[in-house]
Design an enzyme around this catalytic site. Structure first.
Site, PDB file in Angstrom:
ATOM      1  N   HIS A  37      12.719  -9.585  -1.132  1.00  0.00           N
ATOM      2  CA  HIS A  37      11.142  -9.807  -0.733  1.00  0.00           C
ATOM      3  C   HIS A  37      11.098 -11.279  -0.229  1.00  0.00           C
ATOM      4  CE1 HIS A  37       6.806 -10.265  -0.708  1.00  0.00           C
ATOM      5  NE2 HIS A  37       6.744  -9.117  -0.538  1.00  0.00           N
TER       6      HIS A  37
ATOM      7  N   GLU B  60       8.667  -6.551   6.858  1.00  0.00           N
ATOM      8  CA  GLU B  60       7.551  -7.423   6.422  1.00  0.00           C
ATOM      9  C   GLU B  60       7.626  -8.844   6.957  1.00  0.00           C
ATOM     10  OE1 GLU B  60       5.637  -6.004   2.486  1.00  0.00           O
ATOM     11  OE2 GLU B  60       7.059  -7.685   2.054  1.00  0.00           O
TER      12      GLU B  60
HETATM   13  P1  13P Z   1       0.136  -8.018   1.483  1.00  0.00           P
HETATM   14  O1  13P Z   1      -0.428  -6.765   1.672  1.00  0.00           O
HETATM   15  O2  13P Z   1      -0.866  -8.663   0.355  1.00  0.00           O
HETATM   16  O3  13P Z   1      -0.011  -8.995   2.829  1.00  0.00           O
HETATM   17  O4  13P Z   1       1.220  -8.354   0.767  1.00  0.00           O
HETATM   18  C1  13P Z   1       2.517  -7.741   1.667  1.00  0.00           C
HETATM   19  C2  13P Z   1       3.707  -7.747   0.799  1.00  0.00           C
HETATM   20  O5  13P Z   1       4.293  -8.705   0.513  1.00  0.00           O
HETATM   21  C3  13P Z   1       4.006  -6.292   0.222  1.00  0.00           C
HETATM   22  O6  13P Z   1       5.251  -6.651  -0.569  1.00  0.00           O
END
Ligand code: 13P
Length: 247
Positions: free
Chosen positions: A91, A161
């Site tokens: 992450h 992401e």
């Molecule tokens: P948000 O949905 O708060 O932008 O976070 C995304 C995330 O990092 C999920 O792992």
């Protein structure tokens, strides 16, 4: 469709943990949407062994260590023993604290070796006009997939992401067109690193400011199989709306 709820460090009160779990249970039996909860380690230890529903559990991160003199580490085997079947790996909030691409790749292999399905996070810090962000995503995928045997590669869940889209609101999230393009690109790279069949079978998620306002459009307009959700997953009203929007 799949929703992975990354609770991050938002949820600290026991009552809130119980309520969010009860909601996930209700939603998963009332809809066809699969739900994976990624609570913090102590909360996973509280919920997963008592789980009597289709809700699955993911660690938010795993240690690369195995059992031994490693104070403060939570191992993949310890998560698996509690009933976790997935783990988020790489992450951007872990990478921001120093995790390298190499470490992420090692964690992918370590997760697989310990029976956990990795939810591999990939994504650029920013979008440039020369397309370097594509090379970033490719490098993340190459490192991770090459760490495991070809026959294991279809087991990885890929969560795109983009760092710039995380923790904002829906109007700062990615556009449908850009997500559609990236989902295609990810599948192209996956096909190069494994086979076209494996690539087509791989679960690809999007994460970054997914909210009730944008989830349906992102799902309908791109080839993703679901979402990795942060802040909206710990708000019961928003979370219920997200699941309903996909069902
Ligand atoms: P948000 O949905 O708060 O932008 O976070 C995304 C995330 O990092 C999920 O792992």
């Amino acid at each position: 469709m799949l929703i992975v709820a990354n609770w991050k460090a938002y949820v600290e009160e026991r009552e809130r943990v119980k309520k969010l779990y009860a909601l996930a249970k209700r939603l998963t039996s009332a809809t066809k949407v699969a739900i994976i909860l990624a609570p913090s380690a102590p909360q996973l230890g509280f919920l997963a062994p008592r789980n009597t529903s289709k809700v699955a559990f993911a660690a938010q991160d795993i240690s690369l260590t195995t059992g031994g003199p490693h104070t403060g580490e939570v191992t993949a085997a310890a998560f698996a023993a509690l009933g976790a079947t997935y783990t988020i790996v790489g992450h951007s909030e872990r990478r921001a604290k120093g995790e390298t691409r190499e470490t992420t790749a090692q964690k992918v292999a370590h997760a697989v070796a310990n029976g956990l399905t990795p939810i591999l996070c990939v994504g650029e810090k920013e979008r440039d006009t020369e397309g370097r962000y594509l090379a970033d995503v490719r490098a993340d995928l190459e490192g991770a997939l090459e760490s495991i045997a070809p026959k294991e590669r279809s087991r990885i869940i890929v969560a795109y992401e983009p760092v710039w889209a995380i923790n904002k609101t829906f109007d700062d999230a990615i556009s449908v067109t850009d997500l559609a393009e990236m989902a295609l690109y990810i599948r192209k790279v996956l096909a190069e690193l494994s086979t076209a069949k494996t690539s087509a079978k791989t679960t690809v998620l999007y994460g970054g400011s997914v909210e009730p306002e944008n989830i349906r459009g992102l799902a309908a307009g791109s080839d993703v199989d679901g979402f990795l959700v942060g802040h909206a997953s710990v708000d019961p009203v928003m979370f219920a709306a997200l699941v309903k929007a996909l069902s």
